[in-house]
Motif scaffolding. Sequence first.
Motif, mmCIF file in Angstrom:
data_model
loop_
_atom_site.group_PDB
_atom_site.id
_atom_site.type_symbol
_atom_site.label_atom_id
_atom_site.label_comp_id
_atom_site.label_asym_id
_atom_site.label_seq_id
_atom_site.Cartn_x
_atom_site.Cartn_y
_atom_site.Cartn_z
ATOM 1 N N TYR A 12 -17.971 -23.756 75.288
ATOM 2 C CA TYR A 12 -18.377 -22.703 74.460
ATOM 3 C C TYR A 12 -17.334 -22.378 73.375
ATOM 4 C CZ TYR A 12 -19.224 -17.646 73.720
ATOM 5 O OH TYR A 12 -19.581 -16.678 73.257
ATOM 6 N N ILE A 13 -16.114 -22.461 73.726
ATOM 7 C CA ILE A 13 -15.032 -22.294 72.710
ATOM 8 C C ILE A 13 -15.066 -23.388 71.435
ATOM 9 C CG2 ILE A 13 -12.961 -23.544 73.638
ATOM 10 C CD1 ILE A 13 -13.071 -19.916 72.235
ATOM 11 N N ASN A 14 -15.384 -24.487 71.921
ATOM 12 C CA ASN A 14 -15.466 -25.610 70.947
ATOM 13 C C ASN A 14 -16.554 -25.345 70.108
ATOM 14 O OD1 ASN A 14 -13.167 -27.183 71.497
ATOM 15 N ND2 ASN A 14 -14.262 -28.558 73.196
ATOM 16 N N ALA A 15 -17.726 -24.847 70.491
ATOM 17 C CA ALA A 15 -18.948 -24.515 69.679
ATOM 18 C C ALA A 15 -18.535 -23.324 68.763
ATOM 19 C CB ALA A 15 -20.246 -24.223 70.701
ATOM 20 N N ILE A 16 -17.820 -22.202 69.518
ATOM 21 C CA ILE A 16 -17.178 -21.068 68.660
ATOM 22 C C ILE A 16 -16.341 -21.735 67.275
ATOM 23 C CG2 ILE A 16 -15.909 -19.239 68.591
ATOM 24 C CD1 ILE A 16 -18.175 -18.547 70.150
ATOM 25 N N ALA A 17 -15.373 -22.770 67.809
ATOM 26 C CA ALA A 17 -14.630 -23.296 66.850
ATOM 27 C C ALA A 17 -15.351 -24.043 65.646
ATOM 28 C CB ALA A 17 -13.719 -24.413 67.430
ATOM 29 N N ASN A 18 -16.484 -24.555 65.858
ATOM 30 C CA ASN A 18 -17.361 -25.019 64.699
ATOM 31 C C ASN A 18 -18.013 -23.895 63.814
ATOM 32 O OD1 ASN A 18 -16.671 -27.427 66.027
ATOM 33 N ND2 ASN A 18 -18.472 -27.583 67.240
ATOM 34 N N VAL A 19 -18.423 -22.825 64.659
ATOM 35 C CA VAL A 19 -18.745 -21.631 63.701
ATOM 36 C C VAL A 19 -17.515 -21.028 62.942
ATOM 37 C CG1 VAL A 19 -19.769 -19.248 63.648
ATOM 38 C CG2 VAL A 19 -20.646 -20.947 65.469
ATOM 39 N N VAL A 73 -23.661 -28.625 77.503
ATOM 40 C CA VAL A 73 -22.225 -28.751 77.486
ATOM 41 C C VAL A 73 -21.951 -29.983 77.444
ATOM 42 C CG1 VAL A 73 -20.287 -28.544 79.330
ATOM 43 C CG2 VAL A 73 -22.265 -26.632 79.252
ATOM 44 N N GLN A 74 -22.461 -31.023 77.823
ATOM 45 C CA GLN A 74 -22.115 -32.509 77.695
ATOM 46 C C GLN A 74 -22.508 -32.783 76.139
ATOM 47 O OE1 GLN A 74 -24.874 -34.369 80.376
ATOM 48 N NE2 GLN A 74 -23.397 -34.936 81.730
ATOM 49 N N ARG A 75 -23.386 -32.273 75.565
ATOM 50 C CA ARG A 75 -23.616 -32.539 74.156
ATOM 51 C C ARG A 75 -22.543 -32.069 73.387
ATOM 52 N NH1 ARG A 75 -25.136 -31.356 69.594
ATOM 53 N NH2 ARG A 75 -25.448 -29.214 70.285
ATOM 54 N N ILE A 76 -22.216 -30.918 73.536
ATOM 55 C CA ILE A 76 -21.171 -30.385 72.697
ATOM 56 C C ILE A 76 -19.947 -31.228 72.848
ATOM 57 C CG2 ILE A 76 -19.811 -28.145 72.268
ATOM 58 C CD1 ILE A 76 -22.066 -26.522 73.233
ATOM 59 N N ASN A 77 -19.674 -31.663 73.976
ATOM 60 C CA ASN A 77 -18.258 -32.251 74.231
ATOM 61 C C ASN A 77 -18.283 -33.599 73.463
ATOM 62 O OD1 ASN A 77 -15.727 -32.025 75.701
ATOM 63 N ND2 ASN A 77 -16.532 -33.908 76.789
ATOM 64 N N ALA A 78 -19.368 -34.331 73.530
ATOM 65 C CA ALA A 78 -19.536 -35.683 72.798
ATOM 66 C C ALA A 78 -19.466 -35.317 71.225
ATOM 67 C CB ALA A 78 -20.636 -36.628 73.243
ATOM 68 N N ASP A 79 -20.265 -34.513 70.981
ATOM 69 C CA ASP A 79 -20.132 -33.896 69.464
ATOM 70 C C ASP A 79 -18.846 -33.745 68.766
ATOM 71 O OD1 ASP A 79 -21.943 -33.844 67.169
ATOM 72 O OD2 ASP A 79 -21.793 -31.626 67.300
#
Length: 429
Positions: free
Chosen positions: A217-224, A285-291
Motif C-alpha cells: 500500500y505504501i509503495n503504491a502511495i510512493a508511486n503516486v 499485493v504481489q503484483r505491486i511488490n514485483a513492480d
Amino acid sequence: MQLSIIGTGYVGLVTGTCFAEVGHQVICVDNDANKVKMLQAGGIPIYEPGLEDLVQKNVAAGRLKFTSSTAEGVQNSDVVFIAVPTPPQVDGSVDLSYIERVARDIAAALTSYKIIVDKSTVPVKTGEKVAETIKRYCTSKVEFDVVSNPEFLREGFAVGDLMKPDRVVVGVASPRPAAAMREVYAPFNAPIIVTDINSAELIKHAANSFLALKISYINAIANVCEAAGANVQEVANGIGLDERIGRRFLNAGIGFGGSCFPKDLSAFIKIAEQIGYDFKLLKEVQRINADQMERFVKKITDTLWVLKDKKIGVLGLAFKQNTDDVRSSPAIDLCLRLAKDGAALRVYDPKAMEKARPLLPNATFVADMNAVAEGCDALVIATEWDEFKQIDLARAKKIMTAPIFFDGRNLFDPAEMEKLGWIYKSVGR
Ligand code: UDX
C-alpha cells in the motif's frame, strides 16, 4: 515444564532457547547431526542478535540440550513443538512433507500422553491432518492432543519478539492442552488468545498477509507521490499517527522479501483458491511488490542509460537489516537484475556476505563499506541497515566516477544529498 522442539531452524532454535531461558527444561531435536554437534559445542548456525549468548548460558545451566533422536526428545517432554520448514512449491502451495514425516516419527515414539504443537507456518486444516496421521501411525494407541501455536518472530528481533510477545495464539480442540499451553507461556506475561485450531492457523496467514499489504500500500502511495511531487515519508507520518493505521510497516522501498511474506502470501492465495475464494486483493499485493523492483531498476537505467560496463556499488544484500538471511532478498534480486544488464557489481553487507557469495559469483565482495564506491558510476542502497547512514559520503564522492546515488530504502534526506552535490534518487520522494 519438560519441552521438546523438533527442528532447530530460526524458529525452533529461538523458541527452544527462550523457553529454556524462562526456566523450562528443553530438548531441541534436529536430524542434521553436524548441526547438533555445532550447537552442543556452543556454536550457532545462524546470525540472530543475542541468541548465541542465550544458547550458551542455558546449555551451561543444564536447561537446554540438543539431540538428533526424535524419540529422545518426545519421550522426555510433556509438550512437543514441531518447528520444521514448510517450503513453497512451484504452484505457490506449501510442501508439508517435513511436517508429515515428523508427525509419523512422533507417532512411533509415543509411549504416554503428549501435547503436540505445530509452530511451523501451515495452511488452515493442517492440524486436522497432523492428528489423523499421528493416530494412524501410533501403534501404542496412547492419547495425545494437537495444538496450533503460530510464531510471530521477526528475524533480527526474534529473541525480543519471543521474550515479549504482543500476543500468544493457541488453537486447541479441548481444555486439557489449553491449560498446559497457558503454563508454558505463563512466564512471558503476554495476552493469550485461545481459539480453535483452524482459526489459529488462519491468524498466522492473515497477519503476515496484512503486513505485506501494508507495505505494498505504501509503495503504491510512493508511486503516486512521485507522479504528484509529494513525499511518501510525510504521507506515512501523517497517516501513521492515526492509531487505527499505525506508522510501522509503512516504509516505502524496493519491496518486501524474506522467507515469510512472499511464501505466506502465495500459500494464502492458494488455500483460499482451494476452498473457493479468489483472493484478488492479495494477488495485487504481489503484483505491486514485483513492480516496485522494476520501477527502481528503471530509475537506475534512466539515469545511467546503458548498464553494460558500468560499475555499480551495492550496499546491502540481506532481505532486511539485522540478519544474514538472503532468502528471497530484494537486494539479491536487484543485484541479479543489474548484472543481467551487464553492470559490474561491488557489494557489501554487514552480515550477509558469506550467504550471498554463492548467489552472486561475478560480484566483487568488498570488506569495508566505505570502499564499495571505489571507481563506481553509481551507489545503490538495497537493504535498510542503519549503519549505512554513517557512510563517508565525502570520501565516496571522491572515489567515484560520478556522484550518483540510488537509495532504495529512503535512508538519506533528498535535500541534504542534493546540497552535498549528489544526483540522488530515492522512492516516493
Ligand atoms: C515477518 C513478520 O514480520 C513476522 O511477524 C513473521 O513471524 C515472519 O515474517 P520477517 O520476514 O523476519 O518477519 O521480516 P519483516 O521485518 O517483517 O520484513 C519483511 C520484509 O519487508 C523485508 O524485506 C523488509 O525490508 C520489508 N519491509 C518491512 C518494507 O519494505 N517496509 C516496511 O515498512 C517493513
